[in-house]
Write a protein that holds these residues in place. Structure first.
Motif, short mmCIF file in Angstrom:
data_model
loop_
_atom_site.label_atom_id
_atom_site.label_comp_id
_atom_site.label_asym_id
_atom_site.label_seq_id
_atom_site.Cartn_x
_atom_site.Cartn_y
_atom_site.Cartn_z
N SER A 1 0.88 -0.97 -0.04
CA SER A 1 0.12 0.04 -0.14
C SER A 1 0.96 1.44 -0.11
CB SER A 1 -0.79 0.05 1.45
OG SER A 1 -0.06 -0.47 2.77
N TYR A 2 2.23 1.47 0.95
CA TYR A 2 2.39 1.71 0.58
C TYR A 2 3.18 2.93 -0.85
CZ TYR A 2 7.14 5.12 1.51
OH TYR A 2 7.93 6.30 1.44
N LEU A 3 3.74 1.91 -1.55
CA LEU A 3 4.17 1.39 -2.44
C LEU A 3 3.00 2.71 -3.49
CD1 LEU A 3 6.36 -0.61 -3.17
CD2 LEU A 3 7.26 1.53 -2.99
N TRP A 4 2.19 2.49 -3.54
CA TRP A 4 1.24 2.17 -4.09
C TRP A 4 0.28 3.75 -4.04
CZ3 TRP A 4 -4.23 3.11 -2.06
CH2 TRP A 4 -5.26 3.52 -3.82
N ARG A 5 0.85 4.05 -2.55
CA ARG A 5 0.20 5.71 -2.46
C ARG A 5 1.28 6.49 -2.66
NH1 ARG A 5 -1.01 4.20 2.49
NH2 ARG A 5 -3.42 3.12 2.10
N THR A 6 2.50 6.08 -2.00
CA THR A 6 3.47 7.56 -2.15
C THR A 6 4.58 7.22 -3.49
OG1 THR A 6 3.48 6.61 0.26
CG2 THR A 6 5.20 7.87 -0.61
N ALA A 7 4.50 5.83 -3.81
CA ALA A 7 5.45 5.79 -5.29
C ALA A 7 4.70 6.26 -6.21
CB ALA A 7 6.23 4.49 -5.33
N GLY A 8 3.05 5.58 -5.79
CA GLY A 8 2.47 6.13 -7.77
C GLY A 8 2.52 4.70 -8.07
N MET A 9 2.86 3.61 -7.44
CA MET A 9 2.95 2.27 -8.73
C MET A 9 2.07 1.10 -8.62
SD MET A 9 6.53 0.40 -7.35
CE MET A 9 6.49 -0.75 -8.28
N SER A 10 1.26 1.19 -9.68
CA SER A 10 -0.12 0.09 -9.87
C SER A 10 0.47 -1.36 -9.17
CB SER A 10 -0.41 -0.45 -11.10
OG SER A 10 0.53 -1.08 -11.92
N VAL A 11 -0.67 -1.79 -9.00
CA VAL A 11 -1.01 -3.21 -8.34
C VAL A 11 0.32 -3.93 -8.91
CG1 VAL A 11 -2.04 -5.53 -7.48
CG2 VAL A 11 -2.88 -3.06 -7.42
N GLU A 12 0.10 -3.85 -10.31
CA GLU A 12 0.96 -5.25 -11.35
C GLU A 12 2.64 -4.65 -11.28
OE1 GLU A 12 -1.87 -3.41 -12.42
OE2 GLU A 12 -3.14 -4.71 -12.76
N ASP A 13 3.03 -3.64 -11.42
CA ASP A 13 4.15 -3.09 -10.81
C ASP A 13 4.98 -3.42 -10.11
OD1 ASP A 13 3.59 -1.96 -13.73
OD2 ASP A 13 3.80 0.23 -12.61
N ILE A 14 4.02 -3.41 -8.55
CA ILE A 14 4.47 -3.79 -7.76
C ILE A 14 4.33 -5.70 -7.40
CG2 ILE A 14 3.73 -4.11 -5.14
CD1 ILE A 14 2.21 -1.13 -5.32
N GLU A 15 3.66 -5.96 -7.78
CA GLU A 15 3.33 -7.65 -8.12
C GLU A 15 4.29 -7.91 -8.55
OE1 GLU A 15 0.18 -10.35 -8.25
OE2 GLU A 15 0.30 -9.73 -10.05
N SER A 16 4.68 -7.06 -10.03
CA SER A 16 6.04 -8.05 -10.64
C SER A 16 7.62 -7.45 -9.88
CB SER A 16 5.69 -7.03 -12.64
OG SER A 16 6.98 -7.11 -12.79
N MET A 17 7.47 -6.72 -9.45
CA MET A 17 9.12 -5.98 -8.70
C MET A 17 9.20 -7.09 -7.35
SD MET A 17 10.04 -4.76 -5.49
CE MET A 17 8.57 -3.71 -4.97
N LEU A 18 7.92 -7.77 -6.68
CA LEU A 18 7.92 -8.80 -5.62
C LEU A 18 8.44 -10.25 -6.36
CD1 LEU A 18 5.56 -7.53 -3.37
CD2 LEU A 18 8.13 -7.13 -3.03
N ASN A 19 7.79 -10.36 -7.53
CA ASN A 19 7.69 -11.51 -8.26
C ASN A 19 9.66 -11.95 -9.38
OD1 ASN A 19 5.83 -13.37 -7.78
ND2 ASN A 19 4.50 -12.15 -8.39
N ARG A 20 9.56 -10.56 -10.49
CA ARG A 20 10.50 -10.82 -10.49
C ARG A 20 11.96 -10.00 -10.37
NH1 ARG A 20 7.98 -12.99 -15.42
NH2 ARG A 20 5.87 -12.96 -15.43
N ARG A 21 12.05 -9.01 -9.51
CA ARG A 21 12.93 -7.65 -9.35
C ARG A 21 13.25 -7.60 -7.88
NH1 ARG A 21 9.44 -4.95 -12.17
NH2 ARG A 21 9.79 -3.54 -11.43
N SER A 22 13.58 -8.69 -7.46
CA SER A 22 13.49 -9.02 -5.81
C SER A 22 14.78 -10.04 -5.12
CB SER A 22 12.06 -9.14 -5.56
OG SER A 22 11.53 -7.33 -5.78
N GLY A 23 14.15 -10.28 -4.37
CA GLY A 23 15.46 -11.76 -3.87
C GLY A 23 16.79 -11.34 -4.36
#
Length: 397
Positions: free
Chosen positions: A250-272
């Motif tokens: 919710s912080y990234l959605w509200r403050t960084a303006g990231m969409s749910v899809e962008d956040i999900e992609s980041m957590l799945n593909r550009r994390s770890g």
């Protein structure tokens, strides 16, 4: 003639395939078609001492299956010449209803398609692979084997999220667990290695690959596992974050303006490990650490810290562990990860024999001293054989 099962594991841009004799456990051929849809697609197959490969564009999953059949024929391993009895499909998410190997029909496909929101990266390509394979082999039974099945009967305290119970019930939100085929196979193999019944053991199984998960198993049944509603929860993985504060979303959605899809992609593909250190190959990561790369060192440290945290938690749940087993790509091959994951745990009866741990052997083996209260093993996983045997059980029922 011995019967065989063709095991298919369809990803978004790859198809892994293996021709297996479920009764003998023999693998007749093992291959993969990668980078489907790209100009630089690759296909390779190993059958005994024979290795074949080819490159060039593979347009889609249907073309990938044709390439797989061509490679199998090239090495003399056509499924129809080896008593093909079934095609087994790995399906990642079975939702609340599918927890046994199941013959595939149109109704099952429709139900699994409805589960796509629970595993958006995994179920759609799996169903695509099922549909392609059914068209190519319409007269052969096709069986779905679900990655969540082993964890279907987790104790309620382990399976339940502490959220509004009406919302959880309405939207089937619970901890499903994943890599279940591997966790079940490896825990059974660990018991066989020790010459005892699975029912007599308390086990921790560490499935450490690009995807990573840990399970606690008592008497042959899981009582905890690290992955949850989706395969994102738990350990730090190759490209997935594992556990994060849900407030981050919710912080990234509200403050960084990231969409749910962008956040999900980041957590799945550009994390770890990749998100922290820019690399998922642990061999490269170790080389970069040795050269003084601080980002690589941090990625490794975070990975190990989370792993140790889960091992400690599962020891608390079990009281003590008879066996701790490492499996999958990192678990089977990275002696440093095994050493650092278990260092300093002698108070819990956990020790490693450095010589055994450093051995390059690729077979099932003990890496703890014979005198240690907890046996530490390395057991190569074989999900394809487990899927083939599950298919055989369906045919024999």
């Amino acid at each position: 003639m011995a019967r065989s099962v063709l095991v298919l594991n369809s990803g978004s841009s790859s198809v892994k395939f293996q021709l297996v004799e479920p009764d003998s456990g023999r693998s007749l051929a093992d291959g993969i078609v990668e980078r489907i849809g790209e100009d630089s697609s690759l296909a390779s197959l190993t059958a005994g001492s024979v290795e074949v490969s080819r490159s060039g564009r593979v347009a889609d999953h249907e073309a990938a299956l044709r390439v797989a059949f061509e490679l199998l024929e090239e090495v003399g391993a056509r499924p129809e010449d080896h008593g093909l009895a079934a095609v087994g499909h790995r399906v990642v998410h079975g939702g609340p209803d599918f927890y046994r190997p199941t013959l595939i029909d149109d109704a099952l496909i429709a139900r699994v398609c409805q589960l796509a929101p629970l595993a958006p990266l995994h179920n759609p390509p799996a169903i695509l692979g099922v549909e392609v394979a059914r068209r190519a082999m319409p007269d052969i039974p096709h069986v779905a084997v679900f990655d969540t099945a082993f964890f279907h009967d987790l104790p309620p305290a382990a399976a339940t999220y502490a959220i509004d119970h009406e919302i959880a019930e309405r939207w089937h939100i619970r901890r499903y667990g994943f890599h279940g085929t591997s966790h079940q196979y490896v825990s059974e193999q660990a018991a066989a290695f020790l010459g005892v019944a699975p029912e007599s053991l308390s086990q921790i199984v560490l499935h450490l690959g690009n995807g990573a998960s840990v399970s606690a198993i008592v008497g042959g049944r899981p009582v905890e596992t690290s992955m949850g509603l989706t395969p994102m929860e738990g350990l730090v993985m190759g490209t997935r974050s594992g556990d994060v504060d849900p407030g981050i979303i919710s912080y990234l959605w509200r403050t960084a303006g990231m969409s749910v899809e962008d956040i999900e992609s980041m957590l799945n593909r550009r994390s770890g490990v990749r998100g922290l250190g820019g690399e998922i190959d642990f061999r490269v990561l170790h080389n970069r650490i040795e050269s003084g790369d601080e980002a690589a060192q941090l990625a490794y440290d975070v990975y190990i810290h989370r792993l140790r945290k889960y091992i400690g938690a599962y020891l608390a749940i079990l009281g003590s562990a008879d066996v701790i087993t490492f499996t999958a790509g990192v678990g089977e091959n990275d002696a440093a990860v095994r050493r650092d994951a278990l260092s300093g745990m002698t108070a819990f009866g956990i020790e490693l024999d450095e010589h055994l741990n450093d051995s390059p052997a690729r077979t099932a083996r003990r890496i703890s001293p014979d005198t240690a209260p907890t046996t530490v093993l390395v057991i190569p996983t074989n999900e394809e054989l487990a899927i083939a045997r599950a298919c055989a059980q369906v045919l024999d029922a």
